[in-house]
Design an enzyme around this catalytic site. Structure first.
Site, PDB file in Angstrom:
ATOM      1  N   ARG A 122      36.027  60.333  24.025  1.00  0.00           N
ATOM      2  CA  ARG A 122      34.935  59.353  24.514  1.00  0.00           C
ATOM      3  C   ARG A 122      35.767  57.850  24.868  1.00  0.00           C
ATOM      4  NH1 ARG A 122      31.014  58.827  18.965  1.00  0.00           N
ATOM      5  NH2 ARG A 122      32.078  57.101  18.104  1.00  0.00           N
ATOM      6  N   GLY A 123      34.576  57.474  25.893  1.00  0.00           N
ATOM      7  CA  GLY A 123      35.372  55.985  26.297  1.00  0.00           C
ATOM      8  C   GLY A 123      34.673  55.083  25.029  1.00  0.00           C
ATOM      9  N   CYS A 148      36.607  56.290  31.882  1.00  0.00           N
ATOM     10  CA  CYS A 148      36.305  55.091  32.016  1.00  0.00           C
ATOM     11  C   CYS A 148      35.370  55.671  33.326  1.00  0.00           C
ATOM     12  CB  CYS A 148      37.702  54.402  32.874  1.00  0.00           C
ATOM     13  SG  CYS A 148      38.606  54.097  31.746  1.00  0.00           S
ATOM     14  N   GLU A 198      52.234  69.347  48.180  1.00  0.00           N
ATOM     15  CA  GLU A 198      54.026  70.305  48.158  1.00  0.00           C
ATOM     16  C   GLU A 198      54.813  69.697  46.264  1.00  0.00           C
ATOM     17  OE1 GLU A 198      57.333  69.410  51.029  1.00  0.00           O
ATOM     18  OE2 GLU A 198      57.068  67.603  50.253  1.00  0.00           O
ATOM     19  N   GLY A 203      41.055  54.995  33.130  1.00  0.00           N
ATOM     20  CA  GLY A 203      41.240  55.908  32.065  1.00  0.00           C
ATOM     21  C   GLY A 203      40.519  56.646  32.021  1.00  0.00           C
ATOM     22  N   GLY A 220      45.137  47.058  32.682  1.00  0.00           N
ATOM     23  CA  GLY A 220      44.550  48.087  33.464  1.00  0.00           C
ATOM     24  C   GLY A 220      42.763  47.616  33.259  1.00  0.00           C
TER      25      GLY A 220
HETATM   26  P1  XMP Z   1      43.727  57.187  29.157  1.00  0.00           P
HETATM   27  O1  XMP Z   1      44.321  57.523  30.754  1.00  0.00           O
HETATM   28  O2  XMP Z   1      44.858  57.382  28.427  1.00  0.00           O
HETATM   29  O3  XMP Z   1      43.031  56.231  28.846  1.00  0.00           O
HETATM   30  O4  XMP Z   1      42.866  57.907  28.740  1.00  0.00           O
HETATM   31  C1  XMP Z   1      42.925  55.251  28.066  1.00  0.00           C
HETATM   32  C2  XMP Z   1      42.316  53.826  28.222  1.00  0.00           C
HETATM   33  O5  XMP Z   1      40.660  53.576  28.990  1.00  0.00           O
HETATM   34  C3  XMP Z   1      40.420  52.649  28.658  1.00  0.00           C
HETATM   35  N1  XMP Z   1      39.003  52.734  28.340  1.00  0.00           N
HETATM   36  C4  XMP Z   1      37.519  52.897  29.073  1.00  0.00           C
HETATM   37  N2  XMP Z   1      37.332  52.419  30.173  1.00  0.00           N
HETATM   38  N3  XMP Z   1      35.193  52.544  29.597  1.00  0.00           N
HETATM   39  C5  XMP Z   1      36.359  52.155  30.683  1.00  0.00           C
HETATM   40  O6  XMP Z   1      36.377  51.308  31.415  1.00  0.00           O
HETATM   41  C6  XMP Z   1      35.592  53.214  28.612  1.00  0.00           C
HETATM   42  O7  XMP Z   1      33.881  53.943  28.133  1.00  0.00           O
HETATM   43  C7  XMP Z   1      37.333  53.567  28.164  1.00  0.00           C
HETATM   44  N4  XMP Z   1      37.088  53.322  27.172  1.00  0.00           N
HETATM   45  C8  XMP Z   1      38.806  53.709  26.754  1.00  0.00           C
HETATM   46  C9  XMP Z   1      41.144  52.097  27.363  1.00  0.00           C
HETATM   47  O8  XMP Z   1      41.644  50.528  28.086  1.00  0.00           O
HETATM   48  C10 XMP Z   1      41.617  53.007  26.517  1.00  0.00           C
HETATM   49  O9  XMP Z   1      43.479  52.689  26.372  1.00  0.00           O
END
Ligand code: XMP
Length: 470
Positions: free
Chosen positions: A383-384, A302, A464, A299, A295
């Site tokens: 938060r990312g 992300c 749809e 996210g 991945g």
């Molecule tokens: P979801 O969609 O389930 O994804 O919220 C979780 C995954 O997102 C990644 N992740 C990041 N990717 N910048 C990114 O490009 C970020 O700041 C960030 N923080 C998390 C990570 O792989 C996580 O498991």
């Protein structure tokens, strides 16, 4: 030539002839690494607004697994792992103890810090002298009193090799919650608790290690302290180490993977990532990875693809990586972009053994994110890990590494709807996966990916598919 890249909302799974009628016909056992398997193929993300002790415990109790994030000092990360390892245990081999001369203030603080409702009282020679529980402390106003003056002295005990049936019998007969196990000489050797015994019955599919403890993973980076951190985590009983950096196809990730496997070998089940290409997966597997995390940029928090223009749409990334990992018999985790059970099912149908989830789980009661109410609706902060907010905090914790702060933030911080208990979210995701397997006539994950035929969907196909009701 420019290839097409697809993600979950671009496709549907074509239904197949099916003989699957009930959930009993379906087995969702999945491999996380070459050797480690779980029954609920969901992994909670190693993010500081998703997975610490509480989330990891809930994940493992419900058959999945949580990966403790690495934005913690080594000691604090080890402590989070240790708490999961102690959370549910048929026999706790090394129970928390307090000394009879502790003050009630110290005992209370100790019990709170370890999230336990009682502690065994032992003297300097490890001999059991009593037990102190939150019940004993309930009406005690004077915190300067000593434990020895408040504890229960008459303690029902079992012998160290007691059978589970005998232990349950003692817990029941004496209406007690904790059964310390002691030698004939009175030395403490272990503890069985009513809570753990009941959980064994309530969660028959929970993810357990060979000693009957809940399983947990932990993330490490590619910094100078990585081997030291890994060593400390393994000593605390961690089941999976995840070498986790934004660009896993980086020589530092490959070198770190090699170093960890060289030093700890099979003792360390190692997942490496994140990647989005077969070549990257191959390099990490050659370096020793037992599992691959896929991945780059899908996210919910992300912004990597927007900030850098780099990434591969997640469904294509999974399918590409599978083309090599399948031959090498290494499982992959689909990490990011799962917004509902349909996305989850598509990720597994595409060949991922498990899916890592951030935003959906960040809204749960057990996530560490802050709970907020706004205009009558409940949310939790998410938060990312590469967001400005998370990165600045990391700089405060450990200086941010040699590179300092040269990168542009690649994540956002915000809020997600509050979703209640983790078990509820997992149940919904699993119900969707099981139905999807039944539509495809699959009894297990291997049949599911074998039977999976994706069909591309136009934007109006997507429109749809979604409800048009308010
Ligand atoms: P979801 O969609 O389930 O994804 O919220 C979780 C995954 O997102 C990644 N992740 C990041 N990717 N910048 C990114 O490009 C970020 O700041 C960030 N923080 C998390 C990570 O792989 C996580 O498991």
């Amino acid at each position: 030539m420019i290839r097409d890249g697809l993600t979950f909302n671009d496709v549907l799974l074509v239904p197949k002839k099916s003989e699957v009628f009930s959930r009993k016909d379906i087995d969702t056992k999945a491999y996380l690494t070459r050797l480690v398997s779980i029954h609920v193929p969901i992994v909670s993300a190693n993010m500081d607004s998703v997975t610490e002790f509480q989330m990891a415990r809930a994940m493992a109790e419900n058959g999945g697994i949580g990966i403790i994030h690495r934005f913690l000092s080594i000691e604090d990360q080890v402590e989070e792992v240790a708490k999961v390892k102690r959370a549910e245990n048929t026999v706790i081999e090394d129970p928390y103890t307090v000394h009879p001369d502790y003050t009630l203030f110290d005992a209370r603080r100790f019990m709170e810090s370890k999230s336990i409702s009682g502690a065994i009282v032992v003297d300097d020679k490890k001999k059991l002298v009593g037990i102190i529980t939150s019940r004993d402390l309930l009406f005690e106003q004077d915190d300067r009193k000593l434990v020895k003056n408040v504890m229960t002295q008459k303690v029902i005990t079992g012998e160290p090799r007691i059978s589970l049936d005998k232990a349950i019998d003692l817990l029941h007969t004496h209406r007690i919650e904790k059964l310390p196990l002691v030698t004939k000489a009175g030395t403490l050797r272990g503890l069985i608790t009513l809570k753990d015994v009941l959980k064994r019955i309530k969660y028959p599919h929970s993810s357990k290690d060979k000693k009957g403890r809940l399983m947990v993973g932990a993330a490490v980076g590619v910094k100078d302290d990585t081997l030291k951190r890994t060593d400390a985590l393994l000593r605390a009983g961690v089941d999976i180490i995840v070498v986790d950096i934004a660009h896993g196809h980086n020589t530092r990730a490959i070198t770190t993977t090699k170093q960890i496997k060289r030093k700890f070998g099979k003792k360390c089940q190692l997942i490496a990532g994140n990647v989005a290409t077969p070549r990257a997966a191959e390099d990490l597997i050659k370096a020793g990875a037992d599992g691959i995390k896929v991945g780059i940029g899908p996210g919910a928090a992300c912004t990597t693809r927007i900030v850098t223009g780099v990434g591969v749409p997640q469904l294509t990334a999974i399918q590409d990586v599978i083309s090599v990992t399948k031959k090498l018999k290494i499982p992959i985790i689909a990490d990011g972009g799962i917004g509902n059970s349909g996305d989850f099912a598509k990720a597994i149908a595409a060949g991922a053994q498990t899916a890592m989830i951030g935003s959906l789980l960040a809204g749960c009661e057990e996530s560490p994110g802050e709970y907020v109410m706004e205009n009558g609706s409940a949310y939790k902060h998410y938060r990312g890990m590469a967001s400005y907010e998370a990165s600045s905090e990391k700089v405060r914790i450990d200086g941010g590494g040699k590179d300092g702060f040269w990168r542009a933030p690649e994540g956002r911080s915000g809020k997600v709807p509050y979703r209640g208990k983790t078990s509820g979210v997992l149940n919904d995701l699993m119900a969707g996966l099981r139905s999807s397997m039944s539509y495809l006539g699959a009894h297990n994950l291997s049949e599911f990916s074998k039977n999976a035929e994706f069909i591309k969907m136009s934007p109006s196909g997507m429109k749809e598919s979604d409800t048009r009701l308010d």
